[in-house]
Write an enzyme that holds these catalytic residues in place. Structure first.
Site, PDB file in Angstrom:
ATOM      1  N   SER A   1       0.671  -0.920   0.168  1.00  0.00           N
ATOM      2  CA  SER A   1       0.319  -0.100   0.184  1.00  0.00           C
ATOM      3  C   SER A   1       1.436   1.097   0.108  1.00  0.00           C
ATOM      4  CB  SER A   1      -1.159   0.395   1.078  1.00  0.00           C
ATOM      5  OG  SER A   1      -1.841  -1.083   1.592  1.00  0.00           O
TER       6      SER A   1
ATOM      7  N   PHE B   1       2.265  -9.575  -7.349  1.00  0.00           N
ATOM      8  CA  PHE B   1       0.566  -9.690  -7.340  1.00  0.00           C
ATOM      9  C   PHE B   1      -0.608  -8.655  -8.464  1.00  0.00           C
ATOM     10  CE2 PHE B   1       1.537  -8.651  -2.172  1.00  0.00           C
ATOM     11  CZ  PHE B   1       1.746 -10.686  -2.142  1.00  0.00           C
TER      12      PHE B   1
ATOM     13  N   THR C   1      -2.639  -8.470 -10.941  1.00  0.00           N
ATOM     14  CA  THR C   1      -4.229  -8.988 -11.392  1.00  0.00           C
ATOM     15  C   THR C   1      -3.932  -9.405 -12.937  1.00  0.00           C
ATOM     16  OG1 THR C   1      -5.232  -8.622  -9.576  1.00  0.00           O
ATOM     17  CG2 THR C   1      -6.111  -8.977 -11.762  1.00  0.00           C
TER      18      THR C   1
ATOM     19  N   GLU D   1     -10.970   3.245  -9.167  1.00  0.00           N
ATOM     20  CA  GLU D   1     -10.558   1.950  -8.441  1.00  0.00           C
ATOM     21  C   GLU D   1     -11.094   1.553  -7.396  1.00  0.00           C
ATOM     22  OE1 GLU D   1      -6.850   0.829  -8.805  1.00  0.00           O
ATOM     23  OE2 GLU D   1      -5.951  -0.434  -7.694  1.00  0.00           O
TER      24      GLU D   1
ATOM     25  N   LEU E   1     -24.526 -20.904   9.135  1.00  0.00           N
ATOM     26  CA  LEU E   1     -26.292 -21.311   8.554  1.00  0.00           C
ATOM     27  C   LEU E   1     -25.942 -22.159   7.833  1.00  0.00           C
ATOM     28  CD1 LEU E   1     -27.863 -17.505   7.858  1.00  0.00           C
ATOM     29  CD2 LEU E   1     -27.538 -18.930   9.527  1.00  0.00           C
TER      30      LEU E   1
END
Lengths: 381, 387
Positions: free
Chosen positions: A132, A156, A158, A243, A339
């Site tokens: 970051s 990383f 994409t 973004e 659930l």
């Protein structure tokens, strides 16, 4: 009253996209998840049908759609419960850099392919030691006559394996002011010195070809600088609002989808006495709480979409929406799985994949901690 | 009150840690998890060193210690690796039914092999479309001469595809008489996996706990010796509930170790990772996240240890086991989730392990009843019968 006004054209477009995805994407998703990649032909099909870069100018083959078309594609893609065909990153995050900052020559060269799906794009900012914190970037770009020499590694990334064109952020080592040292460069697949590392093995996003990229004395022509030299940070800052908004849009759609699946499941499935799960008071309250939060997210997000589409600065609210909605995704995935019981622990339950996939939303495009930091700064705290 | 571990407990912890450090290979675990397999011979090795049957009595070659010591092993193994640790500690899943209630000869026949790691077991309790309610079991076992004949289908059986023996909850008497206790008429029967008439299918790809996939097990005229009945006939429901109570404390131990292991990795990472010009550990928000994580682990540890201690001292009540499981599993979820966040992009990568600690934490939270089930049990116990 709806905050966003979808026209009949928007609605027809959404239906056409849904039909396309049902036929061309959904039936292949499980295979792509196993293959850990999406075939390039799937991108081309999307492009041919006009679902990539819907905002692009007709000059290059685009349809000049407004921002709501981008929203529609992002939402419908989220409903396919996979992330490999990451058209949102391509259409609404990477290609806009080219469109906003590229020269006419660059646009003529690449835009038609980006729209048709023949050129898949990626953006390479993150590095092993600079997540970051973009200012910590180490990759370098040195000018050598008419060429630029790129060196460094990115991670990383994409669409890293499929990408035909990568926008790379790198520093000019001669510039001491870090905020003026970064420029963006266009690097084509096959350029000598540009190598893809391994495809990264992840918790989720199985069909997404996230990879490491390496640049070793990678020479590109000077014309491949994107926008003005030294303006990399400014360009990134300008585009990060969209973004992060796109992340929030995808996240909101994912939350709505997971909750819908869960409600459907709880209405149909019964305990041993024949009582549907949805008739248990505890389950009802959990579902109501989740639905309340999902609706709050939707109201906040739609307001931001409207503001962003109108060209407003909604950086603070976008940071808030990105963190709040992606945190909500994690919470909803986990509560929904409870659930489903033991069945939720198997990959046959769609929310098992949902839980693995949404976990990265609060990390990428700036971690949620960074989002809060930005909001604090702009709030004058 | 004495909150200190005694000398032998500390030694057990140390031995378990050394075993895990020596035998738990990170790369191998990641690779085998994808195939849903456990490393070769590791159960035997853990058995030889006494880790599997530490809480089994000495007459079946066990360690003769309590559930407390077993919990220490669970915690330590999962601290090193949550996937392998939980699979190892589940290698004797269900066998406690036999240990606590079985007759001498049946125990002597099977339990020493489990202790040694030569044999693995599992429990077949749940049935399709039944949820967690075991009052309406449809798998039957009918007496026929000196044998039981089993028919029916069980589902979500952990490691059902590899276990050597199953403990099966069956209806052994017809449930027809109106007004009869619906819980009566069930029994636990031990079935060897290689008996004729058994088919194992639907081995599911798991999201968490990938070294113990779930399977369906179908019994079709499966004949087992009459002596394979565990405990008294008609007592199966009660014995199963007792086992679940014990198993929930075990799961709490596994969850506790899972939380601790994720915490260890996050702590190491934030102490070395620099962003924005300083170590992550120097940011106030990171420090406070760590403080929250450590506090949750501490709470989970004492509620788990206390439940195990009560079990060993025979004062345990079902709600204590449920509270321990619910609290420790929640801690494991929250701590491992925060660990992923602290590691950022790396946290999402398989190589950095915390992502599988998170998935395994989810298994601890759901398996043997998600929070709603635990809360029902706790509420039953603390409210009591209303007038």
């Amino acid at each position: 009253m709806d905050i966003l006004h979808y026209t009949d054209e928007h609605k027809t477009f959404r239906q056409r996209l849904q039909t396309f995805l049902e036929k061309e994407v959904t039936p292949n998703v499980d295979q792509w998840e196993k293959d850990h990649i999406v075939p390039k032909t799937a991108w081309q099909k999307m492009g041919r049908e006009g679902f990539l870069c819907t905002w692009a100018s007709p000059e290059y083959g685009g349809m000049d759609g407004d921002f709501l078309y981008s929203v529609i594609v992002a939402e419908e893609m989220a409903k396919t419960n996979h992330t490999g065909l990451c058209s949102m990153l391509h259409s609404d995050i990477v290609v806009p850099y080219l469109n906003s900052f590229g020269s006419n020559e660059q646009k003529k060269k690449y835009m038609p392919g980006c729209i048709s799906g023949d050129i898949i794009t990626a953006v390479a900012m993150t590095e092993p030691d600079a997540g970051s914190d973009l200012a910590g970037m180490q990759a370098t770009a040195e000018i050598d006559g008419d060429e630029i020499i790129l060196n460094g590694s990115k991670t990383f990334i994409t669409n890293g394996i499929n990408a035909d064109l990568v926008i790379v952020a790198a520093k000019n080592p001669a510039e001491t002011n870090v905020y003026q040292a970064v420029s963006l460069y266009l690097v084509e697949d096959g350029t000598p010195g540009f190598k893809r590392g391994r495809q990264l093995d992840k918790m989720g996003f199985y069909s997404q070809d996230t990879a490491e990229l390496f640049f070793s004395n990678c020479r590109i022509p000077k014309e491949n600088i994107l926008g003005q030299q030294g303006m990399g940070f400014m360009m990134l800052m300008e585009k990060l609002q969209q973004e992060r908004l796109m992340c929030a849009i995808g996240g909101q759609a994912a939350a709505e989808l997971m909750l819908k699946w869960t409600i459907d499941y709880c209405k149909i499935h019964t305990d041993a006495s024949g009582k549907p799960f949805s008739k248990s008071q505890a389950n009802q309250f959990v579902i109501v709480e989740m639905m309340t939060e999902v609706k709050l997210g939707r109201a906040f997000l739609d307001q931001l979409i409207a503001g962003h589409a109108a060209g407003e600065n909604v950086v603070v609210e976008t940071s808030m929406a990105k963190y709040w909605i992606t945190d909500l995704d994690n919470k909803i995935a986990s509560r929904c799985l409870d659930l489903f019981g033991d069945f939720g622990l198997t990959e046959d339950c769609p929310i098992a994949r949902g839980l693995r996939d949404v976990r990265v939303l609060s990390i990428f495009a700036g971690t949620n901690e960074v989002m809060k930091g930005i909001a604090a700064k702009f709030m004058g705290l | 009150m004495d909150f200190k571990l005694n000398k032998s407990q500390k030694e057990i912890q140390k031995a378990a840690w050394e075993f895990a450090r020596g035998e738990f290979d990170k790369e191998r675990i990641i690779e085998l998890s994808k195939k849903q397999k456990i490393p070769d011979n590791i159960i035997e090795k853990a058995g030889e060193l006494g880790f599997i049957g530490i809480h089994y009595s000495e007459d079946v070659d066990g360690g003769g210690m309590g559930l407390f010591e077993h919990i220490l092993v669970c915690e330590t193994f999962c601290r090193k690796d949550s996937t392998l640790g939980s699979a190892l500690m589940f290698s004797g899943y269900g066998a406690e039914c036999l240990l606590r209630n079985g007759g001498k000869s049946l125990k002597e026949k099977f339990l020493p092999q489990i202790v040694d790691g030569q044999l693995t077991s599992t429990g077949a309790f749940l049935e399709p479309k039944q949820g967690y309610d075991l009052t309406k079991v449809s798998t039957t076992a009918e007496p026929d001469g000196e044998e039981w004949v089993l028919n029916g289908k069980k589902t979500l059986v952990p490691a059902g595809n590899t276990a050597g023996i199953y403990v099966v909850l069956c209806q052994t008497e017809a449930r027809t008489a109106s007004g009869a206790d619906p819980l009566c008429g069930m029994s636990l029967i031990l079935v060897a996996a290689d008996t004729d008439g058994i088919s194992v299918d639907n081995v599911s790809q798991k999201m968490g706990g990938r070294m113990m996939p779930f399977s369906d097990i179908t019994f079709e005229n499966v004949r087992v010796p009459g002596s394979n009945l565990i405990g008294k006939q008609g007592n199966g429901y009660a014995l199963t509930q007792n086992f679940f109570m014990e198993n929930r404390i075990q799961i709490a131990g596994l969850a506790l170790g899972t939380a601790q292991g994720a915490f260890d990795r996050a702590l190491d990472y934030v102490k070395q990772r620099e962003q924005f010009g300083k170590k992550l550990a120097q940011f106030q928000i990171t420090r406070h996240k760590l403080a929250d994580m450590a506090s949750k682990i501490e709470a989970a540890r004492y509620i788990t240890y206390h439940a195990a201690w009560c079990f060993d001292n025979k004062t345990i009540e079902p709600h204590q086991a449920s509270m321990a499981k619910m609290t420790a599993a929640r801690a494991a979820m929250e701590v491992s989730d925060e660990a992923i966040q602290l590691l950022g992009g790396y946290g999402y990568m398989t190589e950095y392990e915390v992502e599988h600690f998170f998935r395994d934490a989810k298994q601890a939270e759901i398996f043997q009843g998600p929070p709603t089930i635990q809360k029902d049990i706790i509420a039953d116990s603390i409210i009591g019968k209303l007038k």
